[in-house]
Motif scaffolding. Structure first.
Motif, mmCIF file in Angstrom:
data_model
loop_
_atom_site.group_PDB
_atom_site.id
_atom_site.type_symbol
_atom_site.label_atom_id
_atom_site.label_comp_id
_atom_site.label_asym_id
_atom_site.label_seq_id
_atom_site.Cartn_x
_atom_site.Cartn_y
_atom_site.Cartn_z
ATOM 1 N N SER A 1 0.812 -1.209 0.000
ATOM 2 C CA SER A 1 0.000 0.000 0.000
ATOM 3 C C SER A 1 0.846 1.260 0.000
ATOM 4 C CB SER A 1 -0.907 0.018 1.227
ATOM 5 O OG SER A 1 -0.123 0.122 2.408
ATOM 6 N N GLY A 2 2.133 1.135 0.340
ATOM 7 C CA GLY A 2 2.994 2.302 0.441
ATOM 8 C C GLY A 2 3.079 2.835 1.850
ATOM 9 N N TYR A 3 2.304 2.266 2.760
ATOM 10 C CA TYR A 3 2.315 2.693 4.154
ATOM 11 C C TYR A 3 3.057 1.668 4.995
ATOM 12 C CZ TYR A 3 -1.170 6.116 2.832
ATOM 13 O OH TYR A 3 -1.817 7.157 2.231
ATOM 14 N N GLY A 4 3.808 2.145 5.966
ATOM 15 C CA GLY A 4 4.525 1.269 6.870
ATOM 16 C C GLY A 4 3.618 0.737 7.960
ATOM 17 N N THR B 1 3.466 1.541 11.040
ATOM 18 C CA THR B 1 2.961 2.561 11.964
ATOM 19 C C THR B 1 2.096 3.601 11.264
ATOM 20 O OG1 THR B 1 4.965 3.878 11.672
ATOM 21 C CG2 THR B 1 4.937 2.283 13.498
ATOM 22 N N GLY B 2 1.791 3.396 9.996
ATOM 23 C CA GLY B 2 0.921 4.310 9.268
ATOM 24 C C GLY B 2 1.656 5.342 8.447
ATOM 25 N N GLY B 3 2.954 5.497 8.668
ATOM 26 C CA GLY B 3 3.754 6.431 7.878
ATOM 27 C C GLY B 3 4.193 5.783 6.575
ATOM 28 N N PRO B 4 5.064 6.451 5.842
ATOM 29 C CA PRO B 4 5.557 5.853 4.596
ATOM 30 C C PRO B 4 6.388 4.603 4.876
ATOM 31 C CG PRO B 4 6.680 7.924 5.038
ATOM 32 C CD PRO B 4 5.614 7.765 6.076
ATOM 33 N N SER B 5 6.387 3.676 3.944
ATOM 34 C CA SER B 5 7.151 2.442 4.122
ATOM 35 C C SER B 5 8.645 2.746 4.070
ATOM 36 C CB SER B 5 6.791 1.427 3.033
ATOM 37 O OG SER B 5 7.240 1.895 1.780
ATOM 38 N N PHE C 1 9.929 3.595 0.555
ATOM 39 C CA PHE C 1 9.248 4.638 -0.205
ATOM 40 C C PHE C 1 10.209 5.673 -0.786
ATOM 41 C CE2 PHE C 1 6.738 8.614 -0.513
ATOM 42 C CZ PHE C 1 5.881 8.216 -1.531
#
Length: 65
Positions: A3-6, A8-12, A15
């Motif tokens: 999804s591109g999200y890590g 913790t909800g931030g960028p992977s 990215f």
């Protein structure tokens, strides 16, 4: 994550590498000519290494770590 999200909800973690790949393609290719993709190979390899850690694992096996 795809999804591109890590976690913790931030960028992977990869990215920033993906952004470099896209920037390279934008600068070096156009709709008529995509031969500039060859210039992006090192950046793409860095992105794949971030995703899969193949080189890092191979170096550890060679060193006996």
């Amino acid at each position: 994550m795809s999804s591109g999200y890590g976690l913790t909800g931030g960028p992977s973690r990869c990215f920033p590498f993906w952004q470099e790949v896209l920037a390279c393609y934008v600068v070096n290719t156009n709709t008529e000519d995509d031969t500039g993709k060859k210039k992006c190979k090192p950046v793409l390899e860095d992105y794949y290494e971030c995703l899969h850690h193949k080189k890092e694992v191979g170096a550890a096996l060679v060193c006996g770590a």
